[in-house]
Scaffold this motif. Structure first.
Motif, PDB file in Angstrom:
ATOM      1  N   LEU A  41       0.954  -1.245   0.171  1.00  0.00           N
ATOM      2  CA  LEU A  41       0.059  -0.017  -0.005  1.00  0.00           C
ATOM      3  C   LEU A  41       0.621   1.229   0.024  1.00  0.00           C
ATOM      4  O   LEU A  41       0.484   2.261  -0.447  1.00  0.00           O
ATOM      5  N   ARG A  81      -2.947  -6.860  -7.234  1.00  0.00           N
ATOM      6  CA  ARG A  81      -4.414  -6.600  -6.879  1.00  0.00           C
ATOM      7  C   ARG A  81      -4.883  -7.789  -6.534  1.00  0.00           C
ATOM      8  O   ARG A  81      -5.782  -7.871  -5.723  1.00  0.00           O
ATOM      9  N   LEU A  99     -12.863 -11.787   1.961  1.00  0.00           N
ATOM     10  CA  LEU A  99     -12.172 -12.449   1.075  1.00  0.00           C
ATOM     11  C   LEU A  99     -11.481 -13.822   1.644  1.00  0.00           C
ATOM     12  O   LEU A  99     -10.656 -14.445   0.744  1.00  0.00           O
ATOM     13  N   ARG A 142     -12.318   2.419 -10.322  1.00  0.00           N
ATOM     14  CA  ARG A 142     -13.336   2.223  -9.516  1.00  0.00           C
ATOM     15  C   ARG A 142     -13.260   2.932  -8.002  1.00  0.00           C
ATOM     16  O   ARG A 142     -14.356   3.409  -7.429  1.00  0.00           O
ATOM     17  N   VAL A 176     -15.271  -6.625  -6.335  1.00  0.00           N
ATOM     18  CA  VAL A 176     -13.850  -6.221  -7.050  1.00  0.00           C
ATOM     19  C   VAL A 176     -13.236  -7.436  -7.455  1.00  0.00           C
ATOM     20  O   VAL A 176     -12.817  -7.283  -8.739  1.00  0.00           O
ATOM     21  N   HIS A 177     -13.399  -8.535  -6.830  1.00  0.00           N
ATOM     22  CA  HIS A 177     -12.567  -9.748  -7.304  1.00  0.00           C
ATOM     23  C   HIS A 177     -13.577 -10.745  -8.074  1.00  0.00           C
ATOM     24  O   HIS A 177     -13.253 -11.881  -8.338  1.00  0.00           O
ATOM     25  N   ARG A 196      -4.086  -9.538  -3.202  1.00  0.00           N
ATOM     26  CA  ARG A 196      -4.697  -8.932  -2.053  1.00  0.00           C
ATOM     27  C   ARG A 196      -5.907  -9.619  -1.500  1.00  0.00           C
ATOM     28  O   ARG A 196      -6.146  -9.480  -0.356  1.00  0.00           O
ATOM     29  N   ARG A 214      -8.002   0.137  -1.762  1.00  0.00           N
ATOM     30  CA  ARG A 214      -6.870  -0.147  -2.388  1.00  0.00           C
ATOM     31  C   ARG A 214      -6.497  -1.447  -1.923  1.00  0.00           C
ATOM     32  O   ARG A 214      -6.101  -2.404  -2.569  1.00  0.00           O
ATOM     33  N   ALA A 215      -6.503  -1.543  -0.666  1.00  0.00           N
ATOM     34  CA  ALA A 215      -6.022  -2.812   0.232  1.00  0.00           C
ATOM     35  C   ALA A 215      -7.133  -3.948  -0.240  1.00  0.00           C
ATOM     36  O   ALA A 215      -6.678  -5.126  -0.338  1.00  0.00           O
ATOM     37  N   ILE A 216      -8.258  -3.889  -0.537  1.00  0.00           N
ATOM     38  CA  ILE A 216      -9.079  -4.965  -0.969  1.00  0.00           C
ATOM     39  C   ILE A 216      -8.888  -5.238  -2.559  1.00  0.00           C
ATOM     40  O   ILE A 216      -9.457  -6.168  -3.075  1.00  0.00           O
ATOM     41  N   GLY A 217      -7.937  -4.489  -3.160  1.00  0.00           N
ATOM     42  CA  GLY A 217      -7.638  -4.709  -4.534  1.00  0.00           C
ATOM     43  C   GLY A 217      -8.505  -4.125  -5.537  1.00  0.00           C
ATOM     44  O   GLY A 217      -8.710  -4.520  -6.671  1.00  0.00           O
ATOM     45  N   MET A 218      -9.066  -2.817  -5.265  1.00  0.00           N
ATOM     46  CA  MET A 218      -9.949  -2.147  -6.179  1.00  0.00           C
ATOM     47  C   MET A 218      -9.055  -1.472  -7.231  1.00  0.00           C
ATOM     48  O   MET A 218      -7.780  -0.827  -6.815  1.00  0.00           O
ATOM     49  N   LYS A 219      -9.465  -1.406  -8.364  1.00  0.00           N
ATOM     50  CA  LYS A 219      -8.698  -0.562  -9.610  1.00  0.00           C
ATOM     51  C   LYS A 219      -9.045   0.852  -9.252  1.00  0.00           C
ATOM     52  O   LYS A 219      -9.786   1.458  -8.822  1.00  0.00           O
ATOM     53  N   PHE A 247      -7.471  -1.385   9.866  1.00  0.00           N
ATOM     54  CA  PHE A 247      -6.964  -0.058  10.123  1.00  0.00           C
ATOM     55  C   PHE A 247      -7.252   0.496  11.638  1.00  0.00           C
ATOM     56  O   PHE A 247      -8.080   0.066  12.221  1.00  0.00           O
ATOM     57  N   GLN A 302      -4.727  -9.136   4.027  1.00  0.00           N
ATOM     58  CA  GLN A 302      -5.628  -7.816   4.020  1.00  0.00           C
ATOM     59  C   GLN A 302      -5.152  -7.071   5.216  1.00  0.00           C
ATOM     60  O   GLN A 302      -4.148  -7.346   5.715  1.00  0.00           O
ATOM     61  N   ALA A 328      -8.076   1.774   2.231  1.00  0.00           N
ATOM     62  CA  ALA A 328      -8.607   0.489   2.489  1.00  0.00           C
ATOM     63  C   ALA A 328      -9.153  -0.071   0.967  1.00  0.00           C
ATOM     64  O   ALA A 328      -9.271  -1.440   0.890  1.00  0.00           O
TER      65      ALA A 328
END
Lengths: 323, 302
Positions: free
Chosen positions: A65, A89, A172, B207, A122-123, A92, B199-204, A99, A96, B197
Motif C-alpha cells: 500500500l 491486486r 475475502l 473504481r 472487486v474480485h 490482495r 486499494r487494500a481490497i484490490g480495487m482498481k 486500520f 488484508q 482500504a
C-alpha cells in the motif's frame, strides 16, 4: 506447505526530503531501515514501538500500500515485490489489513452492505444474492446483526465500526491480516471485546496476524511472538513469554519497566530513558539507540549491531549480547 | 387520515418500522436539513418561479419580444404594458419574460460545462499527481491570473460575439474554479484511510475514483455549482451589456440594460425591470447555495 507464511528480508522504506530552490533531494527519512522477520502460519506476530518508529509503515509496505524502497517480501511462496500492479491486486485477496481509525476507514457515503460487499465485487466473486448472503453471515460472525447491513457508518459506535473493518478484511477469506493498531482508538472496555473477537476469528478461520500496536499489554495478550521496533529497525524479536520475562535489549527493558503494575507495593527496577527519539532523517551512527542507552560503549557509536539469534530464536540487535 | 391508518400497522410490524427509521443516507439527511432552512426555500421559490416563467414564456408573454410599434416608444407602465415599453416600442414585460429563458439557459449550461470539464481535470490532477498535476495546475494558474471578464471577452473575441459563444466563454473561464476545488478535495480524500482500504481490497483506480473519491467530492461541487450559476448569469449579462453576448433583438437582460441606458432618466422602467430580474435570480441561486452549504457540510453534523 511451508511453515513460514511471510518472510521479510531487509525491508526498507526511505522517504526523500526535497528542498532547496530546485526541489532537489536533500536527504532521506529512514522510516523503515533494514527490517527482517518471518511470520509463521497461524501465529500472531506482534510489532511494538513508539509513535513514528515505522511499525505502521512496515505493515503497509508488506501489502505494498506503500511502495517499499527495497527488500524482499515472500508471501506463501510468492515474491510480492516482483508482482505487477494487476497481479498485486489479485494477491490482495490473501493479505488484508485492518486500520487503526474506525472512523476514517469506512466510506461515510456507503452503507454497511456496500462496504462489505465491495471486496467480493472487486474480485468478481459470487452472484448478487450470494454476496448479500455472505454479508449477512459475516455480520453475524463479527457480532453484529444482519439488519445492520442497511445502516451507514455514522450510526455505529467505534467498537462496532472496528468490527465492520474486521468483517471487511475477512470477506475475502485472507491468509494474513495486518492489524494496524486495531484497538488503539477504542475505549479499554471495548478493546478486550475486539481482541477476543480477533482471537476467536483466528481459531475459526486459521488466520495469521501481524499485529501492530504501541500498547505492550495488548500485544502480550494476543501475540505468540513479539518484535520491538526503534527508529525504523527491529531491535528485539522473540516469543511473547521470553520477551516479557527476559528482555535483552536495553530499549525493551526500558519499555517494559514503564508498564504500570497493578500492585502498588511491587519493587521494580525503573529504567528511565533520557532525551528524545532522534529524528529518523538523521539517525545516529552505529546502534541507533546509543544516544539514550544506559550501557553505551564506544563500539555502539560506530558499528551497527547485527540482528542475531542469541539462542532459541531470541533475536536481538545489541553489542552486549555478542557471543 | 393517515394517522389512524398507521397505528394498527405499527403494532403488528414493529421491527420493520424500527429498521426503516434507522436508515438515513447522508443525502437524505442533507435534504431534511435543507427543508428546514427557510431562506433556502425562498431561494427555491424564486428560482422555481423563474423556471416556470421561462418555460411558459410563449404562452404568458402578451406581446412578441422582437416587435414593437415606434409610436409607442418609451411609454411608462400601463394596463396594456405592465412594465412599459422600450425605445423601440417593444413590451418590456414580454422581453423580461423571454429573457428568463436566456439567463437560465446560459447560467445552467455554462456551469454544467465548467463542472464537467473542471471535475475531470481536477480528478486527474489530484489523483494521479506528478506531471499531470503540474500541467493542469499551471494551466489553471494562468487562467486565474486574468480577470475573468477580460478572459471571457478574449474568448468571445476569438469565437465571435453571439449568445452561444458567450455561454462557451463563461464555461471556459469558470473551469479553474471547479478544477481547483475538485483537485483540493481529491488530494485530501486520497489520504483518507477508506481510500487506502479500497486499494487494500484490490480495487482498481477507476473504481476507487467513481465509488469513493467522486461521491465524497460531490457536496462542494453542488454548492459551488449553484452559486456558480448566479455568477454565470451576471457574467452573461455583463457580456450582453458589452455587446459581446446576446445580439439584437434577443431579449437578454444585460443587453436590455445596455440598450436602454441612454433613456435611463426618461424611461427608467426599461432599466429597472431587467435589472431587478437579474438581481432576483442571482439572489435565488445564492440563497439555495447557502442552504446547500449548510445542509451538506459534514462539520455541521453531530
Amino acid at each position: 506447505m511451508a511453515e513460514d507464511l511471510l518472510v521479510v528480508k531487509n525491508l526498507k522504506k526511505y522517504y526523500p526530503i526535497t528542498g532547496g530552490v530546485l526541489g532537489g533531494e536533500v536527504g532521506v527519512v529512514k522510516a523503515v531501515d533494514d527490517v527482517s522477520f518471518t511470520v509463521k502460519r497461524g501465529e500472531t506476530l506482534g510489532l511494538v514501538g513508539e509513535s513514528g518508529c515505522g511499525k505502521s509503515t512496515t505493515g503497509r509496505s508488506l501489502l505494498r500500500l506503500i511502495e517499499p524502497t527495497s527488500g524482499e517480501i515472500n508471501f506463501d511462496g510468492t515474491d510480492v515485490m516482483s508482482l505487477s500492479t494487476d497481479a498485486m491486486r489479485k494477491m490482495r485477496r490473501d493479505m488484508q489489513i485492518v486500520f487503526q481509525d474506525p472512523f476514517a476507514s469506512l466510506n461515510p457515503r456507503h452503507n454497511i452492505e456496500k462496504i462489505l460487499e465491495e471486496p467480493l465485487i472487486v474480485h468478481g466473486l459470487g452472484s448478487s444474492a450470494e454476496r448479500k448472503k455472505r454479508v449477512q453471515e459475516m455480520l453475524e460472525i463479527v457480532g453484529l446483526s444482519s439488519y445492520h447491513a442497511s445502516r451507514y457508518p455514522h450510526q455505529f459506535s467505534g467498537g462496532q465500526r472496528q468490527r465492520i473493518g474486521i468483517a471487511r478484511a475477512l470477506m475475502l477469506k485472507p491468509k494474513l491480516i495486518v492489524a494496524d493498531e486495531p484497538v488503539s482508538a477504542l475505549d479499554v472496555s471495548i478493546q478486550s471485546q475486539v481482541l477476543n473477537l480477533m482471537q476467536d476469528l483466528q481459531r475459526e478461520f486459521g488466520l495469521t496476524y501481524l499485529f501492530i500496536a504501541h500498547d505492550l499489554s495488548v500485544v502480550r495478550h494476543i501475540s505468540d511472538r513479539v518484535g520491538v521496533m526503534y527508529l525504523g529497525r527491529i531491535v528485539e524479536l522473540t516469543t511473547s513469554s521470553q520477551l516479557y520475562s527476559n528482555p535483552l535489549h536495553p530499549y525493551t527493558k526500558a519499555l517494559l519497566s514503564a508498564v504500570p503494575s497493578p500492585d502498588p507495593d511491587a519493587v521494580r527496577e525503573r529504567v528511565i530513558l533520557q532525551g528524545d527519539v532522534p529524528s529518523p532523517a538523521k539517525p545516529p551512527s552505529g546502534c541507533t539507540f546509543h544516544t539514550r542507552c544506559p550501557h553505551v560503549t564506544e563500539e555502539c557509536r560506530t558499528v551497527r549491531p547485527e540482528f542475531a539469534d542469541t539462542g532459541d530464536g531470541h533475536f536481538v540487535a545489541c553489542h552486549l549480547y555478542k557471543s | 387520515m393517515a394517522q389512524p391508518q398507521l397505528q394498527p400497522q405499527d403494532q403488528v410490524v414493529v421491527p420493520l418500522k424500527v429498521k426503516q427509521e434507522e436508515v438515513v443516507s447522508p443525502w437524505k439527511d442533507a435534504w431534511r436539513t435543507l427543508r428546514k432552512n427557510k431562506l433556502a426555500l425562498v431561494g427555491f421559490g424564486i428560482i422555481l418561479f423563474f423556471i416556470i416563467v421561462a418555460v411558459l414564456a410563449p404562452w404568458i408573454a402578451p406581446y412578441p419580444y422582437d416587435e414593437g410599434q415606434l409610436v409607442m416608444k418609451n411609454k411608462p407602465p400601463s394596463e396594456a404594458h405592465w412594465f412599459g415599453t422600450d425605445y423601440n416600442g417593444r413590451d418590456v414585460f414580454s422581453r423580461v419574460i423571454y429573457g428568463a429563458q436566456i439567463s437560465l439557459w446560459v447560467g445552467t449550461f455554462s456551469v454544467i460545462g465548467s463542472v464537467l470539464a473542471g471535475t475531470l481535470l481536477g480528478l486527474l490532477a489530484g489523483y494521479y499527481g506528478r506531471w499531470i498535476d503540474t500541467i493542469i495546475s499551471r494551466l489553471f494558474d494562468i487562467m486565474l491570473a486574468f480577470p475573468s471578464i477580460l478572459l471571457a471577452i478574449a474568448v468571445v473575441a476569438i469565437l465571435g460575439p453571439s449568445l452561444q459563444n458567450a455561454l462557451i466563454a463563461i464555461a471556459i473561464i469558470n473551469i479553474p474554479t471547479f478544477g481547483r476545488l475538485v483537485r483540493a478535495r481529491v488530494l485530501s480524500l486520497k489520504e483518507e484511510e477508506f481510500v487506502m482500504a479500497a486499494r487494500a481490497i484490490g480495487m482498481k483506480n477507476s473504481r476507487i475514483i467513481m465509488q469513493h473519491i467522486l461521491p465524497n467530492s460531490l457536496a462542494p461541487i453542488i454548492v459551488t455549482g449553484t452559486m456558480g450559476i448566479a455568477t454565470a448569469i451576471i457574467e452573461a449579462a455583463a457580456l450582453g451589456f458589452l455587446g459581446l453576448g446576446a445580439q439584437a433583438p434577443e431579449p437578454e437582460w444585460g443587453k436590455m440594460l445596455a440598450d436602454s441606458r441612454q433613456y435611463i432618466q426618461k424611461a427608467p422602467w426599461t432599466v429597472i425591470f431587467p435589472g431587478l430580474s437579474i438581481m432576483l435570480t442571482v439572489l435565488g441561486f445564492n440563497l439555495i447555495g447557502d442552504g446547500l452549504r449548510d445542509a451538506l457540510d459534514p462539520r455541521m453534523k453531530s
